[in-house]
Design an enzyme around this catalytic site. Structure first.
Site, PDB file in Angstrom:
ATOM      1  N   GLY A  49       0.841  -1.184   0.000  1.00 56.58           N
ATOM      2  CA  GLY A  49       0.000   0.000   0.000  1.00 56.58           C
ATOM      3  C   GLY A  49       0.878   1.236   0.000  1.00 56.58           C
ATOM      4  O   GLY A  49       2.047   1.200  -0.392  1.00 56.58           O
ATOM      5  N   ARG A  50       0.337   2.353   0.478  1.00 60.06           N
ATOM      6  CA  ARG A  50       1.104   3.603   0.468  1.00 60.06           C
ATOM      7  C   ARG A  50       2.403   3.485   1.246  1.00 60.06           C
ATOM      8  O   ARG A  50       3.455   3.948   0.818  1.00 60.06           O
ATOM      9  CB  ARG A  50       0.252   4.747   1.042  1.00 60.06           C
ATOM     10  CG  ARG A  50      -0.887   5.182   0.147  1.00 60.06           C
ATOM     11  CD  ARG A  50      -1.737   6.220   0.862  1.00 60.06           C
ATOM     12  NE  ARG A  50      -2.849   6.669   0.045  1.00 60.06           N
ATOM     13  CZ  ARG A  50      -3.998   6.033  -0.084  1.00 60.06           C
ATOM     14  NH1 ARG A  50      -4.181   4.888   0.563  1.00 60.06           N
ATOM     15  NH2 ARG A  50      -4.962   6.514  -0.844  1.00 60.06           N
ATOM     16  N   ILE A  51       2.334   2.850   2.420  1.00 60.17           N
ATOM     17  CA  ILE A  51       3.531   2.748   3.255  1.00 60.17           C
ATOM     18  C   ILE A  51       4.547   1.811   2.617  1.00 60.17           C
ATOM     19  O   ILE A  51       5.736   2.141   2.518  1.00 60.17           O
ATOM     20  CB  ILE A  51       3.166   2.280   4.668  1.00 60.17           C
ATOM     21  CG1 ILE A  51       2.259   3.301   5.357  1.00 60.17           C
ATOM     22  CG2 ILE A  51       4.425   2.055   5.497  1.00 60.17           C
ATOM     23  CD1 ILE A  51       1.679   2.835   6.672  1.00 60.17           C
ATOM     24  N   THR A  78       6.296  -2.461  11.647  1.00 57.21           N
ATOM     25  CA  THR A  78       5.714  -1.168  12.028  1.00 57.21           C
ATOM     26  C   THR A  78       4.238  -1.131  11.651  1.00 57.21           C
ATOM     27  O   THR A  78       3.649  -0.053  11.607  1.00 57.21           O
ATOM     28  CB  THR A  78       6.443  -0.008  11.320  1.00 57.21           C
ATOM     29  OG1 THR A  78       6.390  -0.211   9.900  1.00 57.21           O
ATOM     30  CG2 THR A  78       7.891   0.088  11.761  1.00 57.21           C
ATOM     31  N   ARG A  98       1.078  -3.706  12.515  1.00 58.70           N
ATOM     32  CA  ARG A  98       0.167  -3.976  13.622  1.00 58.70           C
ATOM     33  C   ARG A  98       0.670  -5.153  14.421  1.00 58.70           C
ATOM     34  O   ARG A  98       1.222  -6.121  13.881  1.00 58.70           O
ATOM     35  CB  ARG A  98      -1.259  -4.298  13.092  1.00 58.70           C
ATOM     36  CG  ARG A  98      -2.120  -3.079  12.827  1.00 58.70           C
ATOM     37  CD  ARG A  98      -2.473  -2.359  14.111  1.00 58.70           C
ATOM     38  NE  ARG A  98      -3.372  -1.233  13.936  1.00 58.70           N
ATOM     39  CZ  ARG A  98      -2.983   0.014  13.708  1.00 58.70           C
ATOM     40  NH1 ARG A  98      -1.698   0.292  13.581  1.00 58.70           N
ATOM     41  NH2 ARG A  98      -3.867   0.976  13.606  1.00 58.70           N
ATOM     42  N   GLU A 115      -0.816  -3.810  23.771  1.00 52.18           N
ATOM     43  CA  GLU A 115      -0.071  -2.564  23.972  1.00 52.18           C
ATOM     44  C   GLU A 115      -0.641  -1.785  25.150  1.00 52.18           C
ATOM     45  O   GLU A 115      -1.855  -1.661  25.252  1.00 52.18           O
ATOM     46  CB  GLU A 115      -0.120  -1.719  22.693  1.00 52.18           C
ATOM     47  CG  GLU A 115       0.554  -2.391  21.511  1.00 52.18           C
ATOM     48  CD  GLU A 115       0.559  -1.518  20.256  1.00 52.18           C
ATOM     49  OE1 GLU A 115      -0.059  -0.429  20.270  1.00 52.18           O
ATOM     50  OE2 GLU A 115       1.184  -1.924  19.266  1.00 52.18           O
ATOM     51  N   HIS A 165       4.991   1.986  19.511  1.00 58.31           N
ATOM     52  CA  HIS A 165       4.019   2.427  18.501  1.00 58.31           C
ATOM     53  C   HIS A 165       4.211   3.921  18.196  1.00 58.31           C
ATOM     54  O   HIS A 165       3.264   4.716  18.272  1.00 58.31           O
ATOM     55  CB  HIS A 165       2.594   2.150  18.971  1.00 58.31           C
ATOM     56  CG  HIS A 165       1.636   1.900  17.844  1.00 58.31           C
ATOM     57  ND1 HIS A 165       0.600   1.010  17.935  1.00 58.31           N
ATOM     58  CD2 HIS A 165       1.558   2.428  16.599  1.00 58.31           C
ATOM     59  CE1 HIS A 165      -0.080   0.999  16.799  1.00 58.31           C
ATOM     60  NE2 HIS A 165       0.488   1.855  15.966  1.00 58.31           N
TER      61      HIS A 165
END
Length: 335
Positions: free
Chosen positions: A164-166, A244, A246, A275, A294
């Site tokens: 995706g974008r990341i 980075t 989930r 978390e 996070h």
């Protein structure tokens, strides 16, 4: 609890729980100017019990949400809630089906933080591959340098799971290091992959080839423990894993076993299944893993861009316009 903006019976109330809102308050002034009353509750977090979260949503029209869990139980009790605006792209903490059934729109901000997350993924890669923490500790302990050579990111083979974008932003950065880039994606943008020099493969094909494996997929039933004992066993002993995306995508116990046994050289983790992680979590004892809380999108640029997108989405919903990042359209939204 703090309230901003004049209160009144006809003013829609917005609950602010995201830490991003706390650190870039000025980006929310447009909401006050548009007539919203802002209720600040930054103590609401992922560990907040459902009943307490539901009580905090009493009389609330929308939320600028963090990672607190919007379960079916919570949504059924939050009868005034009409919009959940997430500061980021992940929405695994939201029961989207229940939100839709209860007329609650779920918004995300896909353009807000992808550059910052990509930067941080690269930072973790470099820190792990070059053994930055060990170098720092050697000097602090009175030594000069570690006894073992580090690896290199230059010319390494990097597997990117999720384009995706990341994922694509990570690939763009890796081109400057002369890396061979392997991609895993169920619905790839063939044009973008060609432009970025990404070789598309299956996960099973990528695992034994990768010097670095970086994860950029959402957490879904299909990706839960995507990287477990079997997958880690297919990787090189010299390889590094970076997550980075989930927590829950990596089986943390399997990763601990692999790192402890030397079956994997290192890992960089910004996200965890629970978390914050427990004080006695075994990964906290591993010297070959870098842990962060996070924070990959916790930057000035990402915060400002994300909150600008959240504000635009909330104003669009309030004005009966279609916002960007509407996950469950056409959810019924009543003003």
């Amino acid at each position: 609890m703090m309230t901003r903006g004049a209160s009144g019976p006809n003013r829609p109330r917005l609950l602010l729980t995201s830490a991003m809102a706390q650190h870039a308050n000025s980006r929310l002034e447009r909401l006050e100017e548009a007539g919203f009353e802002l209720v600040e509750r930054y103590d609401v977090a992922s560990s907040t019990p459902p009943d307490e979260l539901a009580r905090s949503l009493d009389g609330i029209w929308g939320t600028v949400a963090g990672s607190e869990p919007y379960t079916r139980e919570v949504l059924q009790q939050a009868t005034s809630l009409r919009v959940i605006a997430r500061c980021g792209v992940g929405y695994d903490a939201i029961d989207v089906d229940a939100a839709t059934e209860n007329g609650v729109a779920v918004l995300i901000t896909p353009e807000g933080n992808f550059e910052s997350v990509a930067d941080f993924a690269l930072a973790l890669m470099l820190a792990c591959v070059r053994r930055l923490v060990a170098a720092d500790q050697a000097v602090r302990s009175g030594d000069w340098r570690p006894t073992e050579l580090s690896g290199d990111l230059a010319r390494a083979t990097v597997g990117i799971v999720g384009l995706g974008r990341i994922g694509r932003a990570v690939a763009q950065r890796l081109r400057g290091f002369g890396c061979r880039i392997l991609g895993v994606e169920t619905q790839p943008d063939q044009t973008a992959c060609a432009q970025l020099g990404i070789e598309l493969m299956t996960l099973e094909e990528v695992l034994p080839l990768a010097d670095v494996l970086t994860l950029h997929v959402p957490r879904t039933p299909e990706t839960y423990h995507l990287i477990g004992t079997r997958e880690l066993g297919m990787m090189k002993r010299s390889a590094v894993l970076v997550n980075t995306a989930r927590g829950g995508i990596v089986d943390e116990w399997a990763l601990f076993d692999a790192l402890s046994a030397g079956a994997l050289a290192g890992a960089g983790l910004d996200v965890f299944e629970q978390e914050p992680i427990a004080g006695d979590h075994p990964l906290r004892q591993c010297s070959n893993v870098i842990l962060s809380g996070h924070v990959s999108a916790f930057t000035r640029l990402a915060t400002e861009q994300t909150l600008d997108a959240v504000v635009a989405g909330l104003l669009d919903i309030a004005a009966d316009r279609t916002p960007a990042g509407w996950v469950n359209r056409p959810a019924t939204v009543q003003k």
